[in-house]
Design a protein around this motif. Structure first.
Motif, PDB file in Angstrom:
ATOM      1  N   ARG A  34       9.800  11.337   0.245  1.00 21.56           N
ATOM      2  CA  ARG A  34       8.698  10.370   0.171  1.00 21.56           C
ATOM      3  C   ARG A  34       9.248   8.951   0.073  1.00 21.56           C
ATOM      4  O   ARG A  34       8.750   8.027   0.728  1.00 21.56           O
ATOM      5  CB  ARG A  34       7.825  10.687  -1.042  1.00 21.56           C
ATOM      6  CG  ARG A  34       6.631   9.744  -1.159  1.00 21.56           C
ATOM      7  CD  ARG A  34       5.866   9.985  -2.455  1.00 21.56           C
ATOM      8  NE  ARG A  34       5.202  11.279  -2.448  1.00 21.56           N
ATOM      9  CZ  ARG A  34       4.565  11.799  -3.486  1.00 21.56           C
ATOM     10  NH1 ARG A  34       4.519  11.119  -4.625  1.00 21.56           N
ATOM     11  NH2 ARG A  34       3.977  12.972  -3.404  1.00 21.56           N
ATOM     12  N   ARG A  57      -1.137   9.342  -5.089  1.00 23.01           N
ATOM     13  CA  ARG A  57      -2.599   9.364  -5.014  1.00 23.01           C
ATOM     14  C   ARG A  57      -3.086   8.152  -4.226  1.00 23.01           C
ATOM     15  O   ARG A  57      -2.676   7.019  -4.514  1.00 23.01           O
ATOM     16  CB  ARG A  57      -3.216   9.329  -6.428  1.00 23.01           C
ATOM     17  CG  ARG A  57      -2.844  10.523  -7.294  1.00 23.01           C
ATOM     18  CD  ARG A  57      -3.681  10.536  -8.572  1.00 23.01           C
ATOM     19  NE  ARG A  57      -3.567   9.278  -9.294  1.00 23.01           N
ATOM     20  CZ  ARG A  57      -2.620   9.028 -10.211  1.00 23.01           C
ATOM     21  NH1 ARG A  57      -1.719   9.953 -10.493  1.00 23.01           N
ATOM     22  NH2 ARG A  57      -2.600   7.870 -10.835  1.00 23.01           N
ATOM     23  N   TRP A  58      -3.969   8.407  -3.274  1.00 21.61           N
ATOM     24  CA  TRP A  58      -4.520   7.308  -2.491  1.00 21.61           C
ATOM     25  C   TRP A  58      -5.400   6.392  -3.333  1.00 21.61           C
ATOM     26  O   TRP A  58      -5.593   5.212  -2.994  1.00 21.61           O
ATOM     27  CB  TRP A  58      -5.331   7.841  -1.311  1.00 21.61           C
ATOM     28  CG  TRP A  58      -4.472   8.427  -0.229  1.00 21.61           C
ATOM     29  CD1 TRP A  58      -4.335   9.743   0.090  1.00 21.61           C
ATOM     30  CD2 TRP A  58      -3.622   7.697   0.663  1.00 21.61           C
ATOM     31  NE1 TRP A  58      -3.449   9.892   1.134  1.00 21.61           N
ATOM     32  CE2 TRP A  58      -2.985   8.645   1.509  1.00 21.61           C
ATOM     33  CE3 TRP A  58      -3.311   6.350   0.831  1.00 21.61           C
ATOM     34  CZ2 TRP A  58      -2.092   8.290   2.505  1.00 21.61           C
ATOM     35  CZ3 TRP A  58      -2.412   5.980   1.822  1.00 21.61           C
ATOM     36  CH2 TRP A  58      -1.811   6.948   2.645  1.00 21.61           C
ATOM     37  N   SER A  59      -5.912   6.910  -4.442  1.00 20.91           N
ATOM     38  CA  SER A  59      -6.777   6.080  -5.285  1.00 20.91           C
ATOM     39  C   SER A  59      -6.029   4.885  -5.875  1.00 20.91           C
ATOM     40  O   SER A  59      -6.638   3.860  -6.211  1.00 20.91           O
ATOM     41  CB  SER A  59      -7.366   6.925  -6.418  1.00 20.91           C
ATOM     42  OG  SER A  59      -6.329   7.500  -7.203  1.00 20.91           O
ATOM     43  N   SER A  60      -4.709   5.015  -5.993  1.00 16.16           N
ATOM     44  CA  SER A  60      -3.940   3.911  -6.577  1.00 16.16           C
ATOM     45  C   SER A  60      -3.917   2.671  -5.681  1.00 16.16           C
ATOM     46  O   SER A  60      -3.559   1.582  -6.140  1.00 16.16           O
ATOM     47  CB  SER A  60      -2.499   4.374  -6.839  1.00 16.16           C
ATOM     48  OG  SER A  60      -1.849   4.689  -5.622  1.00 16.16           O
ATOM     49  N   ILE A  61      -4.331   2.834  -4.420  1.00 12.81           N
ATOM     50  CA  ILE A  61      -4.286   1.711  -3.474  1.00 12.81           C
ATOM     51  C   ILE A  61      -5.241   0.593  -3.899  1.00 12.81           C
ATOM     52  O   ILE A  61      -5.115  -0.550  -3.463  1.00 12.81           O
ATOM     53  CB  ILE A  61      -4.606   2.219  -2.045  1.00 12.81           C
ATOM     54  CG1 ILE A  61      -3.476   3.137  -1.579  1.00 12.81           C
ATOM     55  CG2 ILE A  61      -4.788   1.088  -1.061  1.00 12.81           C
ATOM     56  CD1 ILE A  61      -3.753   3.805  -0.261  1.00 12.81           C
ATOM     57  N   ARG A  62      -6.185   0.912  -4.785  1.00 11.85           N
ATOM     58  CA  ARG A  62      -7.126  -0.126  -5.234  1.00 11.85           C
ATOM     59  C   ARG A  62      -6.387  -1.317  -5.850  1.00 11.85           C
ATOM     60  O   ARG A  62      -6.895  -2.452  -5.849  1.00 11.85           O
ATOM     61  CB  ARG A  62      -8.105   0.461  -6.245  1.00 11.85           C
ATOM     62  CG  ARG A  62      -7.490   0.792  -7.596  1.00 11.85           C
ATOM     63  CD  ARG A  62      -8.481   1.434  -8.551  1.00 11.85           C
ATOM     64  NE  ARG A  62      -7.917   1.581  -9.881  1.00 11.85           N
ATOM     65  CZ  ARG A  62      -7.090   2.553 -10.239  1.00 11.85           C
ATOM     66  NH1 ARG A  62      -6.725   3.483  -9.349  1.00 11.85           N
ATOM     67  NH2 ARG A  62      -6.606   2.601 -11.479  1.00 11.85           N
ATOM     68  N   VAL A  72       0.838  -1.204   0.000  1.00 17.35           N
ATOM     69  CA  VAL A  72       0.000   0.000   0.000  1.00 17.35           C
ATOM     70  C   VAL A  72       0.871   1.252   0.000  1.00 17.35           C
ATOM     71  O   VAL A  72       0.630   2.209  -0.766  1.00 17.35           O
ATOM     72  CB  VAL A  72      -0.951  -0.022   1.211  1.00 17.35           C
ATOM     73  CG1 VAL A  72      -1.647   1.331   1.384  1.00 17.35           C
ATOM     74  CG2 VAL A  72      -1.979  -1.138   1.067  1.00 17.35           C
ATOM     75  N   LEU A  73       1.895   1.268   0.848  1.00 12.23           N
ATOM     76  CA  LEU A  73       2.804   2.416   0.905  1.00 12.23           C
ATOM     77  C   LEU A  73       3.487   2.638  -0.434  1.00 12.23           C
ATOM     78  O   LEU A  73       3.652   3.775  -0.892  1.00 12.23           O
ATOM     79  CB  LEU A  73       3.856   2.190   1.994  1.00 12.23           C
ATOM     80  CG  LEU A  73       3.451   2.481   3.436  1.00 12.23           C
ATOM     81  CD1 LEU A  73       4.519   1.970   4.385  1.00 12.23           C
ATOM     82  CD2 LEU A  73       3.250   3.982   3.635  1.00 12.23           C
ATOM     83  N   TYR A  80       1.135   4.325  -2.936  1.00  8.85           N
ATOM     84  CA  TYR A  80       0.908   5.745  -2.655  1.00  8.85           C
ATOM     85  C   TYR A  80       2.146   6.576  -2.984  1.00  8.85           C
ATOM     86  O   TYR A  80       2.049   7.636  -3.621  1.00  8.85           O
ATOM     87  CB  TYR A  80       0.512   5.940  -1.195  1.00  8.85           C
ATOM     88  CG  TYR A  80       0.444   7.402  -0.822  1.00  8.85           C
ATOM     89  CD1 TYR A  80      -0.588   8.217  -1.287  1.00  8.85           C
ATOM     90  CD2 TYR A  80       1.448   7.982  -0.051  1.00  8.85           C
ATOM     91  CE1 TYR A  80      -0.635   9.562  -0.974  1.00  8.85           C
ATOM     92  CE2 TYR A  80       1.403   9.330   0.269  1.00  8.85           C
ATOM     93  CZ  TYR A  80       0.366  10.119  -0.195  1.00  8.85           C
ATOM     94  OH  TYR A  80       0.329  11.450   0.110  1.00  8.85           O
ATOM     95  N   CYS A  81       3.323   6.100  -2.517  1.00 10.13           N
ATOM     96  CA  CYS A  81       4.543   6.879  -2.750  1.00 10.13           C
ATOM     97  C   CYS A  81       4.903   6.924  -4.230  1.00 10.13           C
ATOM     98  O   CYS A  81       5.519   7.875  -4.699  1.00 10.13           O
ATOM     99  CB  CYS A  81       5.703   6.284  -1.949  1.00 10.13           C
ATOM    100  SG  CYS A  81       5.537   6.503  -0.165  1.00 10.13           S
TER     101      CYS A  81
END
Length: 584
Positions: free
Chosen positions: A310, A209-214, A200-201, A204-205
């Motif tokens: 980051r 974008r948090w949407s990429s966590i999908r 997950v990290l 995002y890094c």
């Protein structure tokens, strides 16, 4: 005409990566090859969990049992099933088990190389990072100890899961196969479960974008499912068991343990299997300073390479997440630092290092020879220390002696294991060494634990004296703790205390102190101290001393059923004059 040079370069690059990968596999295994000739470490769990474990006998019933129960207080079905496969092919020959371990470790190193390549690191840097992780002396415990198959099995699944995840993420896709492999890693060793957080990290890094966590949703579901299964089966299997002793807690203790794992990720130093409790008040400074030095060098190198904050945050959080299971193990088991617990967190550190090296070379191409020479020298150093350290694991007497001598306050399991090895080999010197270690350690433990160490040390020393024939010294050492009004505090009383009562009774009878012997026998029988065979033997001695020869004969015949090879039982039955053909 169409331009085919790009395709040619691509094929050439894949071929070169293939040969680099082959080199990584072979060199990762090379320093550990002598272990293929090592025996089982019988007294260090190899006996109980592997060699004498009937559940490893190949059968459907045993396979189902392994899949639904814990072993070594953990739910780890896949490593146990892999040991069942070894039992089927190799029986009780340890070489096959060791070769299996070497194969798994080589594959883990190869997969780590592929992960580093996916981080857009050139071949030789990725190979150096994977090899330096693989040949660190801290890997010895995971590779050579057969019962610690968990790290190696989980390593193959976890690294394969992460590599497939990276490949899918680069294409903007989710990977179901990666999720399945992550699940298998989690039920091989629960310490791999935080890996989904690293994924997950990374997403995002990488995108911001948090949407990429999908893209990591399959891995999140997989990790949660594995956590539920591991936790559920462990709670059912371990219900009612006493919790293990806690280590030093608090923020300072956690910080020191964290620093030790950081330093141990890159430095070939501080090796000690069965590491002792770490007394923060006495020893925090060296651990903190060494880890602070490592962290400072990493930070300076990262800034010099132009690595973003980051990215540095990603690696720091990834290491912390993978270290958390080790922290929990350190606080709730019999050691607050274990080399094998660094198997996965240390891979994060080497990932950070290879990314830094790649960025440095992009900025300073002329540093190539210096970095390559440094990597070769570090590999030679680590491989050399590993080869020096490896023979410690070739014999349990060497292993426990090393662990005892390498620490100011040794781990109790190391001292107890040394004594058990002496018992199994009928070696009074090893038993005496364990007893003396307990007595010396008593001076460095908290007051509430001092009597525990002193009693255990005196009894082991008394056992050694008795086996050497020094009966006065044996009586002096054994009788004081056993004559205590309360039940004496001992390590592993279920294993040794019944025998020590028997020895003390024999010494008292040899000194014509029959009333004292009867008093000790009554105490043992009233408290039920010892195995069923030891209690039956003690009951026979008591009946004999009280003149009840029929009762003595009955009790000793029962003891002989339970322990047919004990010569003392045969001797006592002969003394009764009733050892007839019907008794044989």
């Amino acid at each position: 005409m169409p331009d085919r040079t790009r395709g040619i370069r691509s094929v050439s690059g894949r071929t070169l990566s293939f040969w680099w990968g082959c080199g990584v596999f072979l060199l990762a295994v090379l320093p550990f090859l002598p272990s293929a000739g090592y025996p089982f470490l019988v007294e260090w769990d190899d006996g109980r969990f592997v060699l004498f474990n009937d559940r490893l006998l190949p059968s459907l019933e045993n396979a189902l049992h392994l899949a639904t129960h814990t072993f070594q207080t953990l739910y780890t079905p896949l490593p146990m099933l892999s040991l069942m496969v070894d039992r089927f092919f190799f029986g009780t020959l340890p070489a096959g088990y060791h070769w299996h371990n070497l194969l798994l470790h080589g594959v883990s190193a190869l997969l780590l190389f592929l992960i580093f390549r996916r981080l857009e690191v050139r071949d030789w840097i990725a190979a150096a990072g994977a090899l330096l992780w693989a040949v660190l002396p801290a890997r010895v415990e995971s590779v050579v100890w057969i019962a610690e198959r968990k790290d190696l099995t989980a390593g193959v699944f976890a690294f394969a899961a992460f590599w497939l995840f990276l490949r899918a993420a680069a294409a903007g896709k989710a990977s179901l196969v990666s999720a399945v492999l992550l699940f298998l890693a989690g039920i091989s060793k629960p310490s791999t479960l935080p890996l989904f957080g690293v994924m997950v990290l990374y997403l995002y890094c990488r995108s911001g974008r948090w949407s990429s966590i999908r893209l990591a949703l399959p891995q999140i579901v997989s990790a949660l499912a594995a956590t539920a299964i591991v936790t559920g089966i462990s709670m059912v299997d371990l219900a009612g068991e006493a919790p293990p002793p806690e280590g030093e807690s608090g923020l300072l203790g956690a910080m020191v343990r964290f620093c030790r794992y950081v330093a141990a990720s890159v430095l070939p130093a501080g090796m000690n299997p069965l590491h002792p409790r770490f007394h923060v008040a006495d020893n925090w400074l060296p651990g903190v300073l060494s880890a602070a030095g490592v962290a400072l060098v990493l930070m300076l190198a990262a800034r010099k390479s132009g690595l973003s904050w980051r990215a540095m945050l990603l690696f720091a959080c990834a290491f912390g997440g993978m270290w958390l299971p080790s922290e929990a193990s350190g606080r709730f088991t019999n050691a607050d630092f274990c080399e094998r617990y660094g198997y996965f967190p240390s891979a994060v550190v080497w990932g950070f290092l290879v990314v830094i090296a790649e960025r440095l070379l992009l900025r300073h191409p002329d540093w190539r020879r210096g970095l390559a020479a440094g990597a070769v020298c570090w590999f030679v150093l680590c491989a050399g220390v590993t080869l020096w350290y490896l023979p410690v694991f070739s014999d349990t007497a060497k292993l426990f002696s090393y662990a005892v001598e390498a620490a100011r306050v040794p781990n109790a399991k190391a001292m107890e294991g040394l004594a058990l090895t002496g018992f199994n080999r009928n070696d009074p010197a090893l038993i005496a060494q364990a007893g003396n270690a307990f007595l010396e350690a008593a001076e460095g433990v908290p007051e509430k634990a001092r009597l525990l160490y002193e009693n255990t040390g005196r009894c082991f020393a008394g056992e050694a004296a008795m086996r050497r024939g020094d009966l006065p010294l044996a009586a002096q050492l054994l009788l004081e703790p056993l004559n205590a009004t309360a039940e004496p505090a001992m390590f592993a009383p279920e294993q040794y205390l019944g025998g020590w009562y028997g020895n003390a009774v024999s010494l008292l009878l040899a000194a014509n102190r029959q009333p004292a012997a009867l008093q000790l026998l009554n105490r043992q029988l009233d408290r039920g101290i010892g195995s069923e065979a030891e209690l039956a033997f003690a009951a026979g001695v008591r009946c004999y001393l009280e003149g009840d020869r029929a009762g003595a004969r009955k009790a000793w015949l029962r003891a002989r059923e339970l322990r047919p090879d004990d010569p003392r039982i045969e001797f006592n039955l002969r003394r009764l004059g009733e050892f007839g053909a019907g008794d044989k």
